[in-house]
Scaffold this motif. Sequence first.
Motif, PDB file in Angstrom:
ATOM      1  N   VAL A 277       0.651  -1.044   0.171  1.00 52.03           N
ATOM      2  CA  VAL A 277       0.052   0.109   0.084  1.00 52.03           C
ATOM      3  C   VAL A 277       0.797   1.183   0.241  1.00 52.03           C
ATOM      4  N   GLY A 278       1.032   1.941  -1.068  1.00 51.03           N
ATOM      5  CA  GLY A 278       1.960   2.796  -1.395  1.00 51.03           C
ATOM      6  C   GLY A 278       3.226   2.626  -2.113  1.00 51.03           C
ATOM      7  N   THR A 279       3.156   2.937  -3.372  1.00 51.11           N
ATOM      8  CA  THR A 279       4.432   2.370  -4.363  1.00 51.11           C
ATOM      9  C   THR A 279       5.227   3.452  -4.476  1.00 51.11           C
ATOM     10  N   LEU A 280       4.919   4.694  -4.568  1.00 48.97           N
ATOM     11  CA  LEU A 280       5.860   5.816  -4.697  1.00 48.97           C
ATOM     12  C   LEU A 280       6.479   5.471  -6.037  1.00 48.97           C
ATOM     13  N   GLY A 281       8.067   5.298  -6.149  1.00 46.15           N
ATOM     14  CA  GLY A 281       8.474   4.795  -7.568  1.00 46.15           C
ATOM     15  C   GLY A 281       8.843   3.609  -7.636  1.00 46.15           C
ATOM     16  N   GLY A 282       8.504   2.681  -6.826  1.00 42.15           N
ATOM     17  CA  GLY A 282       8.542   1.268  -6.958  1.00 42.15           C
ATOM     18  C   GLY A 282       9.934   0.728  -6.416  1.00 42.15           C
ATOM     19  N   TYR A 283      10.681   1.760  -5.560  1.00 43.39           N
ATOM     20  CA  TYR A 283      11.942   0.920  -4.905  1.00 43.39           C
ATOM     21  C   TYR A 283      11.695  -0.115  -3.851  1.00 43.39           C
ATOM     22  N   SER A 284      10.651   0.094  -2.922  1.00 49.84           N
ATOM     23  CA  SER A 284      10.289  -0.894  -1.997  1.00 49.84           C
ATOM     24  C   SER A 284       9.743  -2.236  -2.688  1.00 49.84           C
TER      25      SER A 284
ATOM     26  N   GLU B 195      -0.885   2.695  -5.769  1.00 50.69           N
ATOM     27  CA  GLU B 195      -0.404   4.069  -5.802  1.00 50.69           C
ATOM     28  C   GLU B 195      -1.537   4.992  -6.099  1.00 50.69           C
ATOM     29  N   LEU B 196      -1.814   6.042  -5.589  1.00 56.38           N
ATOM     30  CA  LEU B 196      -2.603   7.289  -5.816  1.00 56.38           C
ATOM     31  C   LEU B 196      -2.331   8.237  -6.955  1.00 56.38           C
ATOM     32  N   ASP B 197      -0.903   8.362  -7.051  1.00 53.70           N
ATOM     33  CA  ASP B 197      -0.552   9.086  -8.102  1.00 53.70           C
ATOM     34  C   ASP B 197      -0.085   8.749  -9.362  1.00 53.70           C
ATOM     35  N   PRO B 198      -0.957   9.172 -10.621  1.00 54.50           N
ATOM     36  CA  PRO B 198      -0.538   8.294 -11.804  1.00 54.50           C
ATOM     37  C   PRO B 198       0.894   8.396 -12.346  1.00 54.50           C
ATOM     38  N   VAL B 199       1.341   9.655 -11.842  1.00 56.16           N
ATOM     39  CA  VAL B 199       2.838   9.837 -12.337  1.00 56.16           C
ATOM     40  C   VAL B 199       3.785   8.957 -11.346  1.00 56.16           C
TER      41      VAL B 199
ATOM     42  N   ALA C  39       6.996   3.893 -11.168  1.00 59.31           N
ATOM     43  CA  ALA C  39       7.287   2.524 -10.874  1.00 59.31           C
ATOM     44  C   ALA C  39       7.052   1.610 -11.503  1.00 59.31           C
ATOM     45  N   ARG C  40       6.461   1.732 -12.716  1.00 59.55           N
ATOM     46  CA  ARG C  40       6.042   0.727 -13.813  1.00 59.55           C
ATOM     47  C   ARG C  40       7.319   0.545 -14.484  1.00 59.55           C
TER      48      ARG C  40
ATOM     49  N   LEU D 161      10.560  -7.544 -13.343  1.00 50.93           N
ATOM     50  CA  LEU D 161       9.517  -7.868 -12.587  1.00 50.93           C
ATOM     51  C   LEU D 161       8.059  -7.424 -12.869  1.00 50.93           C
ATOM     52  N   GLN D 162       8.203  -7.230 -14.185  1.00 53.92           N
ATOM     53  CA  GLN D 162       6.792  -6.820 -14.812  1.00 53.92           C
ATOM     54  C   GLN D 162       5.789  -8.147 -14.757  1.00 53.92           C
ATOM     55  N   GLN D 163       6.356  -9.360 -14.974  1.00 54.24           N
ATOM     56  CA  GLN D 163       5.715 -10.349 -15.071  1.00 54.24           C
ATOM     57  C   GLN D 163       4.827 -10.703 -13.676  1.00 54.24           C
ATOM     58  N   VAL D 164       5.586 -10.187 -12.593  1.00 56.88           N
ATOM     59  CA  VAL D 164       4.939 -10.501 -11.090  1.00 56.88           C
ATOM     60  C   VAL D 164       4.505  -9.431 -10.438  1.00 56.88           C
ATOM     61  N   ALA D 165       4.726  -8.137 -11.095  1.00 55.31           N
ATOM     62  CA  ALA D 165       4.336  -7.026 -10.560  1.00 55.31           C
ATOM     63  C   ALA D 165       3.272  -6.231 -11.198  1.00 55.31           C
ATOM     64  N   GLU D 166       2.196  -5.889 -10.421  1.00 56.47           N
ATOM     65  CA  GLU D 166       1.157  -5.081 -11.037  1.00 56.47           C
ATOM     66  C   GLU D 166       1.047  -3.725 -10.110  1.00 56.47           C
ATOM     67  N   VAL D 167       0.820  -2.609 -10.760  1.00 55.02           N
ATOM     68  CA  VAL D 167       0.849  -1.144 -10.091  1.00 55.02           C
ATOM     69  C   VAL D 167      -0.742  -0.790 -10.293  1.00 55.02           C
ATOM     70  N   ARG D 168      -1.582  -0.723  -9.346  1.00 56.64           N
ATOM     71  CA  ARG D 168      -2.906  -0.385  -9.315  1.00 56.64           C
ATOM     72  C   ARG D 168      -2.952   1.191  -8.967  1.00 56.64           C
ATOM     73  N   VAL D 169      -3.547   2.068  -9.799  1.00 58.19           N
ATOM     74  CA  VAL D 169      -3.665   3.273  -9.561  1.00 58.19           C
ATOM     75  C   VAL D 169      -5.199   3.657  -9.028  1.00 58.19           C
TER      76      VAL D 169
END
Length: 222
Positions: free
Chosen positions: A64-71, A89-93, A98-99, A107-115
Motif C-alpha cells: 500500500v503506497g508504491t511511490l517510485g517502486g523502490y520497495s 498508488e494514488l498518483d498516476p505519475v 514505478a512501472r 519484475l513486470q511479470q509478477v508486479a502490478e501497479v494499481r492506481v
Amino acid sequence: MTQPTWDAVDAYFSEQLIGHDPVLEAAAAAADAAGLPHIAVAPNQGKLLHLLALTAGARRILEVGTLGGYSAIWLGRALPADGTLITLELDPVHAEVARGNLARAGLQQVAEVRVGRAADSLAALVADGAEPFDLVFIDADKPGNPEYFARALELTRPGSLIVVDNVVRGGAVADAASTDPVITATRRLHELIAAEPRVTATSVQTVGSKGYDGFTLARVQG
C-alpha cells in the motif's frame, strides 16, 4: 548521536551487506528525475522487507503506497517466478515511474501497479475475493493506516505478516495530547492492533539515513 552518525552507519552496513546494485540505484535516480519526494525506504530497510518476504515464503505480496517502486523491487525480488505483487498508488505519475522501474528490474511479470485511492483499491480486492496475501507492506498516507490495517486483515490468512512503516514519527507517537492527524491516526492504529485478537505484534524504533522513526510488525494468528 546525530544524523551524520546515523548516515555513516547506514552507509557502512549498506556497503557491507548490500553493495552496488545498478537496478536499485537506477530506480532511485528515475524517481529523483521525475521529482518524486525523497521518502522511499532506505536500502537496509528494503533489504529487511526482502528478508521478511523470503522468511515467510511469500508467494503473494500486497503493498500500500508504491511511490517510485523502490520497495516494490525489494519485495518483488523475494517472490518465486509464479508469485504476485500488487502495489497500490494514488498518483498516476508515481505509478508510471514505478512501472518503468519494475520493468527494468525484470519484475513486470509478477508486479502490478494499481492506481487510485488505496481505500478504494483495497475494498475492491476484498469485494473480488482476492486470494490471501502472505505479506502486506503499508507505507502510504498515514491518516489512512487504521483503515488499511483493517483491510489487510481481511486480505491475509493465519501466518501472514503485516508491516506498517513510519509509526514512530520522531517520537511524536508517544504524545497522547497531539492533535496532528498523522499522530492521532498512528495511535489509533496501535489501539486497534492491541485490541485485535487475530494478531500478535511489536513495534521497533529505528535511526538511520531516514532519521528517527520505526515500524510495526504484526503476524496474523487466526
